[in-house]
Structures are given as C-alpha cells and as structure tokens.
Design an enzyme around this catalytic site. Structure first.
Site, short mmCIF file in Angstrom:
data_model
loop_
_atom_site.label_atom_id
_atom_site.label_comp_id
_atom_site.label_asym_id
_atom_site.label_seq_id
_atom_site.Cartn_x
_atom_site.Cartn_y
_atom_site.Cartn_z
N TYR A 193 33.29 23.36 42.66
CA TYR A 193 33.69 23.78 41.10
C TYR A 193 32.74 22.79 40.36
CZ TYR A 193 35.65 18.77 41.26
OH TYR A 193 35.75 17.68 41.13
N HIS A 240 38.86 29.44 61.02
CA HIS A 240 37.87 28.55 60.29
C HIS A 240 36.25 29.24 60.07
CE1 HIS A 240 41.16 25.95 61.16
NE2 HIS A 240 40.20 24.70 61.19
N LYS A 291 29.85 19.12 44.99
CA LYS A 291 31.12 19.08 44.20
C LYS A 291 32.01 19.91 44.94
CE LYS A 291 32.11 18.45 39.14
NZ LYS A 291 32.94 17.27 39.50
N GLU A 335 30.62 4.89 44.21
CA GLU A 335 30.91 5.61 43.16
C GLU A 335 32.42 5.41 42.75
OE1 GLU A 335 30.42 9.74 42.72
OE2 GLU A 335 31.07 9.91 44.78
N LEU A 361 28.43 11.84 44.03
CA LEU A 361 28.14 12.73 43.38
C LEU A 361 26.96 12.45 42.32
CD1 LEU A 361 28.89 15.86 42.89
CD2 LEU A 361 30.13 15.20 40.73
#
Ligand code: PSZ
Length: 284
Positions: A32, A101, A146, A178, A202
């Site tokens: 996303y 899976h 992400k 982060e 990220l």
C-alpha cells in the site's frame, strides 16, 4: 457522496465490497501507499508511486497499472471527493483465490482499492512536540517493503497510545530502527543522524525529502545506525512521516529530550519542509 475505487470502478463508499477470499484479507498479502494532499494536489506523489511499484516487485507482484495511470486515477478521486487537505490511500493485494499459501496463477489479477481522507496538518503537535515510548522492534526483516502486514507496528503503536504517546520508537537490541509509523532521527551537536535505508526500516519519502533539503541547505547529516544510548543523549529528536511531516519528539519514556522543547534544528527543518510543500502545492 464519498467516492472510492475498487479495481477499475469509481463507486460510492457504501456500495464498495471485496471478497472474503481476497488475499489481503486472508494473509495481508499486498502492498500500500499513503500520499499527502495539500490544496487538492498530491505532494511527492511520484516518489510514493515509485515506492509502491518497488514494494510490489519485492513481493513478486505485478501491478496492473503504470505509475502514470495510477497518478491519473488518484487525481480523479481527489477531484471527485473535492479533497483539499488530506491523504489518498491505495492498496493492491494478490487478488481473490481459494486460501492457499502458494501464490495463485497469473490468471488471478491483483485487487485494487483506493480512497481519500480529510486530514488536517497536526499544527498543535508540530508546534509543541509529542511524546514517545521505547519498544523492542519485533517485526520481520523486510521493513523496507510497505506491506499490509502491520501487526508488529500495531502492537507497538497501541502500547504508545495506551501510554498517551504519539509514537513508539523501535529498537533491535541496542540499535534504534524507526517508529511504529514514522522514521526517527536524532540531532547531536547540529548533526542529523538517521538509520540507513536498508531492510530494517521503511525508507520514508518524508525522510528522503528531509535529507534532500539538508543536502541543498548544507545541513550536516549522517545515515548510520545509532543506539538507544545515543537517542537518550540526543539534543533533539524528530519523527517524520507523510501526515505528520517533521514532528518534534520532546519526551521519551517520561524523560525530556534536550530541554523538553522542540529544538532549533528541528524548527528549521519544519520551516524548510513547509517551504518545499508550498513550492509544489501552493500556500498552506
Ligand atoms: O496517516 C498516517 O498515520 C501515516 S501516513 C504514513 C505513515 C503514517 N507512516 C509511514 C511510515 C511507516 O509506516 C513506517 C513504519 N516508517 C516510516 C514511515 C514514514 O514514511 P513516509 O515518510 O513515506 O510516510
């Protein structure tokens, strides 16, 4: 009426549906992006769309639209929803297929969903600064993607929220990585220090923009791993992210950062970042 996009249709929010066997729902098997909108214009839209394509490639998913097509779709959605200040959210999952899976075959197309949100700039927090907790980073080792799988982030953010804090600053052992939903940078003796863009974080578009500004303005920075000890001894700390821009962190685990007020380097970055937004999107 609030419009959303599902696959290639723009429709009313109340009629939007996805299948229970969508792999996003079953596995969090998707990627996303969130893009900031000011004055009806996307800020750093191209950079976000490039990262979306990269995230998709990293999970071996081919997006059905080019970045240019996606940009056009987002512009259309922003216009239809008459969005001025907010965000556009978009996600692609690996499509709908009986739960397994193993990836479905090429015959199964990704599912695309997008919507907009009104989100004001958090001006009061940006002015006063926010509080944070520390939490062990228990996430997987591909935080550069992400991905829709955010459980590690959610558990940390929830802990922060329950402590009345904006963010959980994550560390793997001694190393600060982060935040649960932002990048974290420290300032020591005028130098900005932030974790390098590897698999542990990220690579925030806001982070990249801040470093680009530092390069232009000859503000010293280092991309290197730093420790919890360095975090605790920092003169200033800030969090950066799409909706929060450059957010001063003034308290960590109940202890003040520096003198407990947003510092001069952070203030300067906030000002420069705002100027960058205004150069792309007009006065905010
Ligand atoms: O609306 C929100 O609360 C948002 S919009 C984007 C974020 C939160 N966070 C992005 C993010 C993140 O989730 C993690 C784990 N690290 C860094 C960031 C910052 O990335 P950019 O600057 O691209 O938003």
């Amino acid at each position: 009426m609030e419009y959303v996009i599902v696959d290639d249709q723009v429709m009313d929010r109340s009629t939007a549906k996805v299948d229970i066997e969508d792999r996003g729902y079953q596995f969090g098997d998707g990627v996303y992006e969130v893009i900031r909108v000011y004055n009806g214009k996307m800020f750093t839209g191209k950079e976000h769309l490039k990262r979306l394509v990269e995230s998709a490639e990293k999970i071996r998913m081919k997006l059905p639209y080019s970045p240019e097509e996606l940009e056009g779709k987002m512009e259309e959605l922003i216009a239809k929803n008459e969005l001025q200040t907010g965000t556009v959210y978009m996600q692609f999952t690996r499509g709908t297929s009986p739960r397994n899976h193993v990836f479905p075959g090429n015959g199964v197309a990704p599912t695309f969903v997008a919507y907009t949100r009104n989100v004001a700039r958090p001006e009061e927090s940006m002015e006063k600064g926010v509080r944070a907790i520390l939490d062990e980073d228990i996430r997987w080792l591909r935080c550069d993607i992400k991905s829709l799988n955010l459980l590690g982030n959610l558990l940390s953010k929830q802990k922060a929220a329950e402590a009345g804090c904006f963010e959980a600053i994550l560390h793997r052992g001694e190393t600060v990585t982060e935040g649960s939903h932002s990048n974290i940078s420290i300032i020591k003796d005028g130098v900005i220090i932030t974790h390098p863009a590897d698999n542990h974080i990220l690579n925030g578009i806001t982070r990249q923009k801040v470093l680009e500004i530092c390069g232009k303005e000859q503000i010293a920075f280092e991309e290197r791993a730093y420790t919890v000890e360095e975090l605790n001894a920092a003169d200033e700390v800030f969090s950066s992210g799409t909706t929060v821009e450059v957010m001063p962190v003034v308290e960590i685990e109940g202890k003040p950062v520096g003198n407990g007020e947003p510092g001069t380097v952070t203030r300067n970055l906030q000002k420069l970042f705002k100027a960058e937004i205004e150069s792309q999107c007009g006065k905010i």
